[in-house]
Design a protein around this motif. Structure first.
Motif, PDB file in Angstrom:
ATOM      1  N   ALA A 114     -12.832  28.776   0.555  1.00 43.85           N
ATOM      2  CA  ALA A 114     -12.773  27.463   0.429  1.00 43.85           C
ATOM      3  C   ALA A 114     -13.955  26.610   1.300  1.00 43.85           C
ATOM      4  O   ALA A 114     -14.705  25.858   1.041  1.00 43.85           O
ATOM      5  CB  ALA A 114     -11.743  26.836   0.484  1.00 43.85           C
ATOM      6  N   ALA A 115     -13.624  26.880   2.521  1.00 42.21           N
ATOM      7  CA  ALA A 115     -14.525  26.218   3.851  1.00 42.21           C
ATOM      8  C   ALA A 115     -15.987  26.690   3.427  1.00 42.21           C
ATOM      9  O   ALA A 115     -16.904  25.807   3.625  1.00 42.21           O
ATOM     10  CB  ALA A 115     -13.848  26.810   5.060  1.00 42.21           C
ATOM     11  N   GLY A 116     -16.042  27.968   3.237  1.00 39.93           N
ATOM     12  CA  GLY A 116     -17.396  28.455   3.060  1.00 39.93           C
ATOM     13  C   GLY A 116     -18.231  27.768   1.830  1.00 39.93           C
ATOM     14  O   GLY A 116     -19.429  27.327   1.781  1.00 39.93           O
ATOM     15  N   GLN A 117     -17.328  27.556   0.820  1.00 37.33           N
ATOM     16  CA  GLN A 117     -17.922  26.720  -0.421  1.00 37.33           C
ATOM     17  C   GLN A 117     -18.170  25.372  -0.026  1.00 37.33           C
ATOM     18  O   GLN A 117     -19.412  24.755  -0.551  1.00 37.33           O
ATOM     19  CB  GLN A 117     -16.907  26.872  -1.734  1.00 37.33           C
ATOM     20  N   ILE A 118     -17.475  24.723   0.408  1.00 39.58           N
ATOM     21  CA  ILE A 118     -17.813  23.095   1.073  1.00 39.58           C
ATOM     22  C   ILE A 118     -19.116  23.253   1.709  1.00 39.58           C
ATOM     23  O   ILE A 118     -20.032  22.359   1.504  1.00 39.58           O
ATOM     24  CB  ILE A 118     -16.536  22.555   1.644  1.00 39.58           C
ATOM     25  N   LEU A 121     -10.115  21.065  -1.393  1.00 38.55           N
ATOM     26  CA  LEU A 121      -9.991  19.725  -1.400  1.00 38.55           C
ATOM     27  C   LEU A 121      -9.665  19.387   0.206  1.00 38.55           C
ATOM     28  O   LEU A 121     -10.282  18.305   0.717  1.00 38.55           O
ATOM     29  CB  LEU A 121      -8.983  19.046  -2.458  1.00 38.55           C
ATOM     30  N   LEU A 122      -8.918  19.942   0.684  1.00 40.95           N
ATOM     31  CA  LEU A 122      -8.577  19.824   2.136  1.00 40.95           C
ATOM     32  C   LEU A 122      -9.846  19.988   3.041  1.00 40.95           C
ATOM     33  O   LEU A 122     -10.314  19.322   3.916  1.00 40.95           O
ATOM     34  CB  LEU A 122      -7.631  20.656   2.575  1.00 40.95           C
ATOM     35  N   ALA A 123     -10.667  21.017   2.773  1.00 35.48           N
ATOM     36  CA  ALA A 123     -11.804  21.359   3.312  1.00 35.48           C
ATOM     37  C   ALA A 123     -12.824  20.279   2.946  1.00 35.48           C
ATOM     38  O   ALA A 123     -13.780  19.957   4.030  1.00 35.48           O
ATOM     39  CB  ALA A 123     -12.311  22.761   2.953  1.00 35.48           C
ATOM     40  N   LEU A 124     -12.778  19.730   1.836  1.00 29.48           N
ATOM     41  CA  LEU A 124     -13.796  18.544   1.603  1.00 29.48           C
ATOM     42  C   LEU A 124     -13.583  17.348   2.425  1.00 29.48           C
ATOM     43  O   LEU A 124     -14.153  16.715   3.121  1.00 29.48           O
ATOM     44  CB  LEU A 124     -13.595  18.272   0.198  1.00 29.48           C
ATOM     45  N   VAL A 125     -12.233  17.072   2.609  1.00 28.52           N
ATOM     46  CA  VAL A 125     -11.695  15.736   3.388  1.00 28.52           C
ATOM     47  C   VAL A 125     -11.781  16.231   4.837  1.00 28.52           C
ATOM     48  O   VAL A 125     -12.237  15.164   5.749  1.00 28.52           O
ATOM     49  CB  VAL A 125     -10.251  15.572   3.167  1.00 28.52           C
ATOM     50  N   GLY A 164      -7.897  30.371  -8.711  1.00 33.93           N
ATOM     51  CA  GLY A 164      -7.865  29.340  -9.524  1.00 33.93           C
ATOM     52  C   GLY A 164      -7.498  28.070  -8.957  1.00 33.93           C
ATOM     53  O   GLY A 164      -7.950  27.629  -7.786  1.00 33.93           O
ATOM     54  N   GLY A 165      -6.240  27.601  -9.224  1.00 35.56           N
ATOM     55  CA  GLY A 165      -5.567  26.545  -8.678  1.00 35.56           C
ATOM     56  C   GLY A 165      -4.967  26.580  -7.207  1.00 35.56           C
ATOM     57  O   GLY A 165      -5.107  25.915  -6.378  1.00 35.56           O
ATOM     58  N   ALA A 166      -4.925  28.062  -6.687  1.00 38.53           N
ATOM     59  CA  ALA A 166      -4.893  28.301  -5.373  1.00 38.53           C
ATOM     60  C   ALA A 166      -5.764  27.954  -4.547  1.00 38.53           C
ATOM     61  O   ALA A 166      -6.000  27.497  -3.281  1.00 38.53           O
ATOM     62  CB  ALA A 166      -4.531  29.551  -5.180  1.00 38.53           C
ATOM     63  N   PHE A 167      -7.064  28.006  -5.041  1.00 30.38           N
ATOM     64  CA  PHE A 167      -8.531  27.901  -4.403  1.00 30.38           C
ATOM     65  C   PHE A 167      -8.828  26.388  -4.210  1.00 30.38           C
ATOM     66  O   PHE A 167      -8.934  26.061  -3.039  1.00 30.38           O
ATOM     67  CB  PHE A 167      -9.406  28.561  -4.948  1.00 30.38           C
ATOM     68  N   MET A 168      -8.206  25.704  -5.130  1.00 29.51           N
ATOM     69  CA  MET A 168      -8.584  24.078  -5.055  1.00 29.51           C
ATOM     70  C   MET A 168      -7.880  23.278  -4.164  1.00 29.51           C
ATOM     71  O   MET A 168      -8.350  22.433  -3.548  1.00 29.51           O
ATOM     72  CB  MET A 168      -8.108  23.528  -6.449  1.00 29.51           C
ATOM     73  N   ILE A 169      -6.628  23.828  -3.545  1.00 30.85           N
ATOM     74  CA  ILE A 169      -5.880  23.036  -2.694  1.00 30.85           C
ATOM     75  C   ILE A 169      -6.652  23.167  -1.291  1.00 30.85           C
ATOM     76  O   ILE A 169      -7.150  22.144  -0.763  1.00 30.85           O
ATOM     77  CB  ILE A 169      -4.574  23.760  -2.664  1.00 30.85           C
ATOM     78  N   PRO A 170      -7.068  24.608  -0.742  1.00 34.48           N
ATOM     79  CA  PRO A 170      -7.679  24.590   0.526  1.00 34.48           C
ATOM     80  C   PRO A 170      -9.266  23.899   0.303  1.00 34.48           C
ATOM     81  O   PRO A 170      -9.844  23.307   1.179  1.00 34.48           O
ATOM     82  CB  PRO A 170      -7.822  25.906   0.830  1.00 34.48           C
ATOM     83  N   ASN A 183     -22.070  15.145  -5.746  1.00 33.94           N
ATOM     84  CA  ASN A 183     -22.033  16.803  -5.800  1.00 33.94           C
ATOM     85  C   ASN A 183     -20.547  17.165  -6.153  1.00 33.94           C
ATOM     86  O   ASN A 183     -20.667  18.231  -7.027  1.00 33.94           O
ATOM     87  CB  ASN A 183     -22.016  17.132  -4.410  1.00 33.94           C
ATOM     88  N   GLU A 184     -19.588  16.497  -5.944  1.00 34.97           N
ATOM     89  CA  GLU A 184     -18.318  16.962  -6.467  1.00 34.97           C
ATOM     90  C   GLU A 184     -18.039  16.762  -7.764  1.00 34.97           C
ATOM     91  O   GLU A 184     -17.274  17.803  -8.603  1.00 34.97           O
ATOM     92  CB  GLU A 184     -17.030  16.243  -5.526  1.00 34.97           C
ATOM     93  N   PHE A 185     -18.704  15.773  -8.395  1.00 35.69           N
ATOM     94  CA  PHE A 185     -18.463  15.508  -9.686  1.00 35.69           C
ATOM     95  C   PHE A 185     -19.160  16.848 -10.575  1.00 35.69           C
ATOM     96  O   PHE A 185     -18.844  17.342 -11.415  1.00 35.69           O
ATOM     97  CB  PHE A 185     -19.025  14.219 -10.102  1.00 35.69           C
ATOM     98  N   ALA A 186     -20.445  16.988 -10.102  1.00 33.01           N
ATOM     99  CA  ALA A 186     -21.229  18.017 -10.533  1.00 33.01           C
ATOM    100  C   ALA A 186     -20.600  19.539 -10.507  1.00 33.01           C
ATOM    101  O   ALA A 186     -20.854  20.159 -11.455  1.00 33.01           O
ATOM    102  CB  ALA A 186     -22.616  18.138  -9.854  1.00 33.01           C
ATOM    103  N   GLU A 187     -19.991  19.497  -9.244  1.00 37.54           N
ATOM    104  CA  GLU A 187     -19.423  21.112  -9.088  1.00 37.54           C
ATOM    105  C   GLU A 187     -18.049  21.245  -9.830  1.00 37.54           C
ATOM    106  O   GLU A 187     -17.750  22.065 -10.532  1.00 37.54           O
ATOM    107  CB  GLU A 187     -19.346  21.320  -7.705  1.00 37.54           C
TER     108      GLU A 187
END
Length: 516
Positions: free
Chosen positions: A245-249, A51-55, A43-49, A284-288
């Motif tokens: 996380a990188a794969g999801q991005i 968002l970093l992968a997004l940037v 959950g919250g552990a996944f969101m940190i990498p 895309n990020e709003f949708a996801e």
């Protein structure tokens, strides 16, 4: 004698392009894959990498691919096999560019089939076909019976799934035959606004679930939202979370696919790509994150609890959307309508992406071989239909999973790494920066040059190496594959090799015919 290139299609409107790019990016992964990945990876552990992968990966690669596409399109290239040669005049560039045709085409062999499931289940919801099934086991049998994986009392065979697959494929080809402005753009202008209306409506409805069972006060929507959004720093040392996380991005933004290149090749040379890329990523990020993270996970936690939701997510990528949520729909007022809205949302997300992943192969035949668009669409459609048969009939033997790993996961990162190295180090990050800001409605931060030259390839290289080290050897050895399924897995690999070699031949032969 070189062929004379026909006038290229163009997008009719700016908003049409943004909606089309968003339609390409917003797919089944936003609403099915993202919730499962978030639940599986803390959950919250996944969101940190994430968002970093997004940037560090997502937005920089979005700008890079938009710039490559526009530059390639100005020289008459609608596919990456030609585009990368505008950055690096070497045969290896064309060979690497074949990945941008190979990846989306191979994904289409199973993505269209999966999209057809959503259309079928929208119909099943409206007609109440699965209503009365009270457990996840029963819903699982219903789904497997529909897919023809097992024999059940719910379906007499695979005929229903086959029918919906044919309908979805024909609709995809019909849209593609209309061309860029009159086909893809028109679909996007209708599908994307409707998708957001349905998504917001469903998110609001989920937020009103509250605590459905007063006897289980910890089973509620707030607990689901908290699981996603409360940061967990204790699990950041787990490399698998960073890989996920990188794969999801990659999956969600459709970077590393070759599709963004193709879509932006239909821009004029001075059309903006900076704001276009950022707007696409934002939609895309709003949708996801906002919609995808608000619908599936909180709904499941409210009715099955956090432990139950984790068990569901670990069971498979489609269990949350196709097995558990239908059970939720049966327990709420107007569940038929809500269920139909959910699966229609998935279908809209899937069909706009399905159109996008077939377009690069159409562009290769149309612009590389001089084949009229209608005939090119028909030829690609026939190939998708024929090569998709093993996916449909051998789904229970790991055929689909094998394609998805090598093409829908590993090859994406490999191609993304190679293209960013060509863009930043062979072509030059400074020249690339000039391409991105040319005609830009906004100016990206100057630090982007450093990011795309050093941080993005480093991040990608680490992810690629870790993936190759952790996942690939076991996959090559077919660990966990039943002996009876091994011939199907080997057949899937041979088909992938044959397709890559065939597309490489098509790309090089087309270049020779064009005198390039």
């Amino acid at each position: 004698m070189p062929r004379v290139a026909a006038p290229r299609d163009r997008w009719a409107t700016k908003i049409g392009l943004v909606f089309a790019l968003a339609g390409n990016a917003i797919g089944l992964g936003n609403f099915l894959r993202f919730p499962v990945q978030a639940v599986r990876n803390g959950g919250g552990a996944f969101m940190i990498p994430y968002l970093l992968a997004l940037v560090l990966i997502g937005i920089p690669l979005m700008w890079v691919e938009c710039a490559i596409g526009r530059k390639g399109g100005a020289q008459g290239h609608g596919h990456t096999a030609g585009m990368l040669t505008t950055l690096w005049h070497h045969p290896l560039a064309r060979a690497i560019g074949v990945f941008g045709i190979f990846i989306p085409f191979c994904v289409s062999l199973y993505y269209i089939y999966i999209t057809s499931w959503t259309l079928a289940f929208a119909f099943f919801s409206l007609t109440g076909r699965y209503f009365g099934l009270a457990s996840r086991a029963e819903m699982g049998d219903f789904v497997k019976g529909f897919q023809g994986v097992v024999t059940t009392d719910y379906f007499s065979g695979i005929g229903t799934a086959y029918f919906f697959n044919c309908v979805t494929l024909l609709f995809t080809l019909f849209i593609l035959a209309g061309g860029i402005a009159k086909g893809i753009e028109r679909l996007a202008k209708v599908a994307i606004p409707l998708l957001f209306v349905l998504g917001i409506g469903l998110a609001v409805r989920v937020l009103t679930f509250g605590t459905p069972d007063p006897g289980r006060p910890d089973w509620n929507v707030a607990a689901g939202l908290g699981y996603v959004w409360n940061p967990r720093f204790d699990r950041l040392s787990d490399a698998s979370i960073w890989l996920a996380a990188a794969g999801q991005i990659f999956f969600t933004l459709s970077v590393g696919w070759g599709i963004i290149h193709t879509y932006t090749s239909y821009l004029c040379q001075d059309d903006d790509v900076a704001l276009t890329g950022l707007a696409t990523a934002s939609l895309n990020e709003f949708a996801e994150v906002v919609l995808g993270g608000t619908i599936a996970i909180p709904a499941a936690v409210a009715f099955f609890g956090l432990a139950g939701t984790q068990e569901i997510a670990n069971g498979g990528a489609f269990d949350l959307g196709f097995q558990s949520l239908p059970l939720v729909f049966q327990r709420i007022p107007l569940g038929h309508i809500v269920g139909a809205a959910w699966f229609l949302l998935l279908f809209l997300a899937g069909i706009t992406s399905a159109v996008a992943i077939v377009q690069p192969a159409v562009a290769l035949l149309q612009e590389g071989w001089g084949i009229p668009r209608g005939r090119a669409v028909s030829l690609v459609g026939i190939a998708v239909f024929l090569l998709g048969q093993p996916v449909i009939f051998f789904n229970g033997h790991g055929f689909l999973d094998e394609l998805d790993f090598w093409v829908g996961a590993f090859a994406l990162v490999l191609f993304g790494f190679l293209e960013v190295m060509i863009f930043s180090w062979v072509y030059g990050a400074e020249k690339g920066w000039a391409d991105i800001v040319r005609g830009a409605a906004i100016t990206p931060p100057r630090i982007f040059v450093t990011v795309v030259k050093y941080l993005t390839p480093t991040f990608l290289g680490v992810v690629l190496f870790a993936w190759a080290y952790q996942e690939v050897p076991a996959k090559l050895r077919m660990e966990g594959v039943a002996p009876a399924d091994m011939p199907y897995v080997i057949a899937a690999r041979l088909m992938l090799v044959a397709l890559f070699l065939g597309m490489t031949w098509l790309a090089f032969r087309a270049a020779r015919a064009q005198g390039r």
